[in-house]
Scaffold this active site. Sequence first.
Site, mmCIF file in Angstrom:
data_model
loop_
_atom_site.group_PDB
_atom_site.id
_atom_site.type_symbol
_atom_site.label_atom_id
_atom_site.label_comp_id
_atom_site.label_asym_id
_atom_site.label_seq_id
_atom_site.Cartn_x
_atom_site.Cartn_y
_atom_site.Cartn_z
ATOM 1 N N ASP A 1 27.445 26.584 -35.382
ATOM 2 C CA ASP A 1 27.925 27.961 -35.438
ATOM 3 C C ASP A 1 26.687 28.865 -35.540
ATOM 4 O OD1 ASP A 1 29.497 30.193 -35.469
ATOM 5 O OD2 ASP A 1 30.847 29.494 -37.049
HETATM 6 C C1 NOJ Z 1 30.717 32.830 -35.562
HETATM 7 C C2 NOJ Z 1 32.087 32.253 -35.659
HETATM 8 O O1 NOJ Z 1 32.247 31.552 -36.873
HETATM 9 C C3 NOJ Z 1 32.436 31.306 -34.520
HETATM 10 O O2 NOJ Z 1 33.761 30.920 -34.626
HETATM 11 C C4 NOJ Z 1 32.154 31.971 -33.211
HETATM 12 O O3 NOJ Z 1 32.533 31.133 -32.152
HETATM 13 C C5 NOJ Z 1 30.684 32.313 -33.141
HETATM 14 N N1 NOJ Z 1 30.350 33.228 -34.225
HETATM 15 C C6 NOJ Z 1 30.288 32.935 -31.810
HETATM 16 O O4 NOJ Z 1 30.782 34.197 -31.685
#
Ligand code: NOJ
Length: 768
Positions: A314
């Site tokens: 993430d």
């Molecule tokens: C953070 C989020 O937790 C995740 O779910 C997401 O896909 C990413 N950012 C990218 O935007």
Amino acid sequence: MKEQRQTMLNTNPPQSPPGTPILASGFIRWYQMILALAITTTLSAQSPIPGWYNPAHDAKIDSLLSLMTLEEKVGQMTLFTSDWAVTGPTLREGYQDDIKAGKVGAIFNAHTADYNRKLQRMAVEETRLGIPLIFGYDVIHGYRTIFPVPLGETASWNLEAAEESARIAAIEAASAGLHWTFAPMVDIARDPRWGRIMEGAGEDVFLGSEMAKARVKGFQGEDLSDPFTVIACAKHFAAYGAAQAGRDYHTVDVSDRVLREIYLPPFEAALDAGVCTYMTSFNEVDGVPASGSHYLLTEILREEWGFDGFVVTDYTSINEMIDHGVAADLKDAAQLAVEAGVDMDMQGAAFYDHLVELANEGEVPHSRIDNAVRNVLRMKFALGLFDDPYKYSNEARQTENIFTTEHREAARRIARESMVLLQNENDILPLLSKINRLALIGPLADSQADMLGAWHGAGRAEDCVSLRTGLQAALGSGVEIDYQQGTTVAEEDRSGFDAAIKAARKADAIVVAAGENWWMSGEAASRTSIEIPGVQSELIQELAKLGKPLVVVLFNGRPLAFPELTELPIAILEAWHPGTEGGHAIADILMGKYNPSGKLPITFPRSVGQIPIFYYAKNTGRPMDPKDKYTSKYLDESNAPLYPFGYGLSYTNFDYSEPTINRSTINRNQSVTISVEVTNSGQMAGTEIVQLYLQDMVGSVTRPVRELKGFDRIELAPGQSQTVTFTLDNEDLSFYRRDMSFGSELGQFRAYVGPHSDATTFVEFKLQ
Ligand code: NOJ
């Protein structure tokens, strides 16, 4: 295991006949697997196995790897956001230079055919090896045509609908230059304070696993090289939904038993459906942040489950291991992550900055880097990017396939199916009687943006049908809608109360749109209160005093607690954040064009103090006894939720017969069938979701009082009856036993069948 999975992925297992209940049936899986094996054996003799895992690509990947420098390999392990960042700071500027230097393998948040073509050209035409980029984006519940938030869509219990909405999202995304969606989120979530609860399938393991499969199938389709499909990403691996106190990014502390019993099954189900990528979670599991967890990323994902795709982190979660306190600096964090099994670093530049050095120093084996690159390249081959890197970037396709009438019709249909009728005192709904004047009240009644919900991709507020527009279209110009905002969503603003009450006085019926703004759930949107915000509830209570037919339509991305409203003689419809066509979909229900059929995929608490509250609970040693103080209960609140999991009303009535069972004892090679006759005893055709819950009466470890093991969605005309049959076999009775082996234990079982998780009728059988 690995062989079996690949085989399963690359064939079309026979579908259950229509009307077969959805069951966690090991038998069906075995049956499909055997057939699939047979089919593949014949196929593979003549041609390479179709599907995303194509062994023929391996030789090409190896030869490409032999040409790559270490820097270029690390580039394939690097994902940067384009300028259109949405969820945090953009760490690096000048990413276009990085693309041209072959230092980036994938880009996210860049979309539209022409923009992505431009970026792709840099990778393909200006780098030494011309390796194409993968473009990813959070296409969570639609790209431009927006469907209900995933929690809402799950309330349909309609797996075909979930697959269809993911398919449409994929068609639109893939027509806008995208190859990869960061969805589905398959985190089981049991804390409504957590804003991201809107993004998953709710609290239940079985329903969550079925939804995970449907969504993966919808996004990925049958053939990844088809430019109408995108690769899916099961996230957030793992246990992100267990954030303490419902506070986003907070610590997680789950036992291995809870991890495996509750949080992992939907991830494994996603793999059964062929998911190509996993995203690590921000949280720690057993003291180790997920992006540094060898246990999660290598031992479970690769070694136990045989996953062959790639693992992305993430957003900057490698860097965050410094704040977690398990890495001294970014180099240390990069080493932890790559050794744990991370293949791609999202936005953190930890690999970009340190991996070459770590490999040159002998701190990270070159073979681990090669494996990671192999996992990434495998997907690029599967997507067909080496054949035509621009095939997803075609403006004509983009114009033709995005926000089409067909997609909008599907959004309306699926939104209707996702709504849950929670209360309908005096049969206020449907509003069939002649209305000359309707008072439409509430801060969300005329809002287009709040139809969208969080994570709405390229969805646009101006595309959305508000409740006001939907109702006006349904009622026609002959009916006057007197719209009054009444108050704001979250402030203590009573300045509009008088005007709202005045409008309501003159009307034949009142509809109030209340709840949360779209941004009040989603990432970084936790709340300590789960009441309807501001003074909206107070306004509803004032309006109810007029004694007119009053309907509350709720918009929210999480369960809300509103026991004060359930005591009023009103109707309450849970509409979630319903997407682009929300206003029309709600109007269809309010006017009786569609008979509501949704059932809650999550428990609605009476108050925040009851959290965590979910149906899959343990009995405790002192089950609640109202007469005995020293039993498990509160001094100031009941143990019962406001609405149980699986709950939802219809405009008709469904009568259930006593369930029957075909045998009272079985052995591990046998199964039982449990049947119930359901009759539509009302005046209107309707859809009922019949549910089966299992209780293992005595185990070597404590077992939940009930667990969903099957459901069936049936449509019945007035007066029509249907017998629904569920089959349970040994796998359905299995769990992680005291020694953590997975299997059943001999003894007594009880199976409840009914319209929700508080069903009272049951049958019993014995495994011996
Ligand atoms: C953070 C989020 O937790 C995740 O779910 C997401 O896909 C990413 N950012 C990218 O935007």
